[in-house]
Design a protein around this motif. Structure first.
Motif, PDB file in Angstrom:
ATOM      1  N   ILE A   1       0.794  -0.972  -0.067  1.00  0.00           N
ATOM      2  CA  ILE A   1       0.023   0.122  -0.003  1.00  0.00           C
ATOM      3  C   ILE A   1       0.869   1.218  -0.011  1.00  0.00           C
ATOM      4  CG2 ILE A   1      -1.614   1.332   1.557  1.00  0.00           C
ATOM      5  CD1 ILE A   1      -2.895  -1.363   2.103  1.00  0.00           C
ATOM      6  N   ASP A   2       1.917   1.143   0.847  1.00  0.00           N
ATOM      7  CA  ASP A   2       2.780   2.249   0.788  1.00  0.00           C
ATOM      8  C   ASP A   2       3.507   2.567  -0.536  1.00  0.00           C
ATOM      9  OD1 ASP A   2       2.182   2.893   3.570  1.00  0.00           O
ATOM     10  OD2 ASP A   2       4.027   1.887   4.153  1.00  0.00           O
ATOM     11  N   SER A   3       3.909   1.474  -1.093  1.00  0.00           N
ATOM     12  CA  SER A   3       4.342   1.624  -2.514  1.00  0.00           C
ATOM     13  C   SER A   3       3.575   2.258  -3.544  1.00  0.00           C
ATOM     14  CB  SER A   3       5.130   0.199  -2.859  1.00  0.00           C
ATOM     15  OG  SER A   3       5.978  -0.297  -2.031  1.00  0.00           O
ATOM     16  N   LEU A   4       2.266   1.734  -3.581  1.00  0.00           N
ATOM     17  CA  LEU A   4       1.374   2.036  -4.582  1.00  0.00           C
ATOM     18  C   LEU A   4       0.872   3.406  -4.335  1.00  0.00           C
ATOM     19  CD1 LEU A   4      -0.894  -1.106  -5.043  1.00  0.00           C
ATOM     20  CD2 LEU A   4       0.713   0.163  -6.537  1.00  0.00           C
ATOM     21  N   SER A   5       0.888   4.040  -2.876  1.00  0.00           N
ATOM     22  CA  SER A   5       0.420   5.179  -2.584  1.00  0.00           C
ATOM     23  C   SER A   5       1.562   6.325  -3.047  1.00  0.00           C
ATOM     24  CB  SER A   5       0.333   5.389  -1.381  1.00  0.00           C
ATOM     25  OG  SER A   5      -0.523   4.537  -0.794  1.00  0.00           O
TER      26      SER A   5
ATOM     27  N   ASP B   1      -3.581   7.155 -12.825  1.00  0.00           N
ATOM     28  CA  ASP B   1      -3.413   5.842 -13.083  1.00  0.00           C
ATOM     29  C   ASP B   1      -4.677   4.954 -12.397  1.00  0.00           C
ATOM     30  OD1 ASP B   1      -2.669   3.027 -13.494  1.00  0.00           O
ATOM     31  OD2 ASP B   1      -0.778   3.242 -12.324  1.00  0.00           O
ATOM     32  N   HIS B   2      -5.884   4.930 -13.054  1.00  0.00           N
ATOM     33  CA  HIS B   2      -6.857   4.518 -12.174  1.00  0.00           C
ATOM     34  C   HIS B   2      -7.128   2.852 -11.744  1.00  0.00           C
ATOM     35  CE1 HIS B   2      -8.518   8.318 -12.579  1.00  0.00           C
ATOM     36  NE2 HIS B   2      -8.358   8.466 -13.789  1.00  0.00           N
ATOM     37  N   SER B   3      -6.264   2.077 -12.878  1.00  0.00           N
ATOM     38  CA  SER B   3      -6.269   0.655 -12.330  1.00  0.00           C
ATOM     39  C   SER B   3      -5.336   0.479 -11.242  1.00  0.00           C
ATOM     40  CB  SER B   3      -5.798  -0.200 -13.624  1.00  0.00           C
ATOM     41  OG  SER B   3      -4.228   0.534 -13.851  1.00  0.00           O
ATOM     42  N   CYS B   4      -4.527   1.153 -11.063  1.00  0.00           N
ATOM     43  CA  CYS B   4      -3.562   1.084  -9.823  1.00  0.00           C
ATOM     44  C   CYS B   4      -4.338   1.700  -8.697  1.00  0.00           C
ATOM     45  CB  CYS B   4      -2.315   1.905 -10.032  1.00  0.00           C
ATOM     46  SG  CYS B   4      -0.998   1.796  -8.635  1.00  0.00           S
ATOM     47  N   ARG B   5      -5.026   2.728  -8.870  1.00  0.00           N
ATOM     48  CA  ARG B   5      -5.795   3.093  -7.595  1.00  0.00           C
ATOM     49  C   ARG B   5      -7.008   2.209  -7.301  1.00  0.00           C
ATOM     50  NH1 ARG B   5      -6.086   8.177  -6.420  1.00  0.00           N
ATOM     51  NH2 ARG B   5      -5.324   8.813  -8.139  1.00  0.00           N
ATOM     52  N   ARG B   6      -7.395   1.330  -8.125  1.00  0.00           N
ATOM     53  CA  ARG B   6      -8.319   0.289  -7.838  1.00  0.00           C
ATOM     54  C   ARG B   6      -7.753  -0.746  -7.332  1.00  0.00           C
ATOM     55  NH1 ARG B   6     -10.517  -4.481 -10.094  1.00  0.00           N
ATOM     56  NH2 ARG B   6     -12.914  -4.527  -9.415  1.00  0.00           N
ATOM     57  N   ALA B   7      -6.495  -1.123  -7.432  1.00  0.00           N
ATOM     58  CA  ALA B   7      -5.808  -2.285  -6.882  1.00  0.00           C
ATOM     59  C   ALA B   7      -5.420  -1.907  -5.485  1.00  0.00           C
ATOM     60  CB  ALA B   7      -4.472  -2.534  -7.653  1.00  0.00           C
ATOM     61  N   LEU B   8      -5.034  -0.404  -5.172  1.00  0.00           N
ATOM     62  CA  LEU B   8      -4.773  -0.050  -3.864  1.00  0.00           C
ATOM     63  C   LEU B   8      -5.911   0.172  -2.970  1.00  0.00           C
ATOM     64  CD1 LEU B   8      -3.102   1.695  -1.859  1.00  0.00           C
ATOM     65  CD2 LEU B   8      -3.879   3.723  -2.957  1.00  0.00           C
ATOM     66  N   LEU B   9      -7.261   0.256  -3.395  1.00  0.00           N
ATOM     67  CA  LEU B   9      -8.591   0.312  -2.593  1.00  0.00           C
ATOM     68  C   LEU B   9      -8.741  -1.134  -2.356  1.00  0.00           C
ATOM     69  CD1 LEU B   9     -10.594   2.898  -4.453  1.00  0.00           C
ATOM     70  CD2 LEU B   9      -9.541   3.290  -2.354  1.00  0.00           C
ATOM     71  N   LYS B  10      -8.624  -2.064  -3.184  1.00  0.00           N
ATOM     72  CA  LYS B  10      -8.741  -3.388  -2.907  1.00  0.00           C
ATOM     73  C   LYS B  10      -8.074  -3.747  -1.755  1.00  0.00           C
ATOM     74  CE  LYS B  10      -9.861  -6.412  -6.047  1.00  0.00           C
ATOM     75  NZ  LYS B  10      -9.842  -7.593  -7.112  1.00  0.00           N
ATOM     76  N   MET B  11      -6.722  -3.590  -1.974  1.00  0.00           N
ATOM     77  CA  MET B  11      -5.729  -4.039  -0.893  1.00  0.00           C
ATOM     78  C   MET B  11      -5.871  -3.370   0.560  1.00  0.00           C
ATOM     79  SD  MET B  11      -1.850  -4.095  -2.467  1.00  0.00           S
ATOM     80  CE  MET B  11      -2.018  -3.450  -4.162  1.00  0.00           C
ATOM     81  N   VAL B  12      -6.422  -2.069   0.482  1.00  0.00           N
ATOM     82  CA  VAL B  12      -6.797  -1.394   1.817  1.00  0.00           C
ATOM     83  C   VAL B  12      -7.870  -2.177   2.327  1.00  0.00           C
ATOM     84  CG1 VAL B  12      -7.796   0.684   2.743  1.00  0.00           C
ATOM     85  CG2 VAL B  12      -5.837   0.782   0.936  1.00  0.00           C
ATOM     86  N   GLY B  13      -9.005  -2.498   1.591  1.00  0.00           N
ATOM     87  CA  GLY B  13     -10.214  -3.334   2.045  1.00  0.00           C
ATOM     88  C   GLY B  13      -9.732  -4.820   2.702  1.00  0.00           C
ATOM     89  N   GLN B  14      -8.697  -5.431   2.021  1.00  0.00           N
ATOM     90  CA  GLN B  14      -8.194  -6.545   2.522  1.00  0.00           C
ATOM     91  C   GLN B  14      -7.517  -6.452   3.709  1.00  0.00           C
ATOM     92  OE1 GLN B  14      -8.551  -9.734   1.229  1.00  0.00           O
ATOM     93  NE2 GLN B  14      -7.521 -10.599   2.975  1.00  0.00           N
ATOM     94  N   ARG B  15      -6.640  -5.388   4.008  1.00  0.00           N
ATOM     95  CA  ARG B  15      -6.131  -5.130   5.085  1.00  0.00           C
ATOM     96  C   ARG B  15      -7.137  -4.781   6.341  1.00  0.00           C
ATOM     97  NH1 ARG B  15      -1.845  -0.175   5.611  1.00  0.00           N
ATOM     98  NH2 ARG B  15      -3.761   0.969   5.612  1.00  0.00           N
ATOM     99  N   LYS B  16      -8.193  -4.093   5.877  1.00  0.00           N
ATOM    100  CA  LYS B  16      -8.985  -3.680   6.953  1.00  0.00           C
ATOM    101  C   LYS B  16      -9.870  -4.662   7.560  1.00  0.00           C
ATOM    102  CE  LYS B  16     -13.199  -0.965   7.501  1.00  0.00           C
ATOM    103  NZ  LYS B  16     -14.060   0.170   6.852  1.00  0.00           N
ATOM    104  N   ARG B  17     -10.168  -5.925   6.579  1.00  0.00           N
ATOM    105  CA  ARG B  17     -10.785  -7.249   6.832  1.00  0.00           C
ATOM    106  C   ARG B  17      -9.856  -7.990   8.005  1.00  0.00           C
ATOM    107  NH1 ARG B  17     -12.620  -6.888   1.535  1.00  0.00           N
ATOM    108  NH2 ARG B  17     -11.005  -8.349   1.010  1.00  0.00           N
TER     109      ARG B  17
END
Length: 91
Positions: A38-42, A51-67
Motif C-alpha cells: 500500500i505504501d509503495s502504490l501510494s 493511473d486508475h487501475s492502480c488506484r483500484r488495486a490500492l483500494l482493494k488492498m486497503v479493504g483486504q487489510r481492513k478485513r
C-alpha cells in the motif's frame, strides 16, 4: 504499476512480524506485507495521478487489510493494538 516482493523483502518482513522466518500466512505478516504494498502504490499514485487501475488495486488492498485487522481485533485485541502501534497505522 505492479509492486512485486523480492525474496529479501519478504524474508525481512516475515522475520519481523511472523512466528518464524517462513510464516507468510500469519495475520500479522499478511498485514505487514499489505502495508508495504500500500505504501509503495501510494507513492506511485502521488506521481501518476491518472493511473486508475492502480488506484483500484490500492483500494482493494486497503479493504483486504481492513478485513484482516478487524478479524485480528476480534481474535486478540492486545496483539491487534500492538500491531497497529508497530506499523504506525493509526495516528
Amino acid at each position: 504499476m505492479a509492486v512485486y516482493y523480492n525474496k529479501e523483502k519478504i524474508a525481512e518482513i516475515t522475520s519481523t512480524y511472523g512466528a518464524n522466518g517462513k510464516d507468510t500466512g500469519h495475520v500479522e505478516t499478511q498485514v505487514a506485507l499489505l502495508t508495504y504494498r500500500i505504501d509503495s502504490l501510494s507513492a506511485h499514485l502521488r506521481i501518476n495521478k491518472k493511473d486508475h487501475s492502480c488506484r483500484r488495486a490500492l483500494l482493494k488492498m486497503v479493504g483486504q487489510r481492513k478485513r484482516l485487522l478487524s478479524y485480528y481485533a476480534k481474535k486478540d485485541i492486545f496483539k491487534y493494538r500492538e500491531l497497529i502501534e508497530k506499523l504506525g497505522l493509526r495516528k
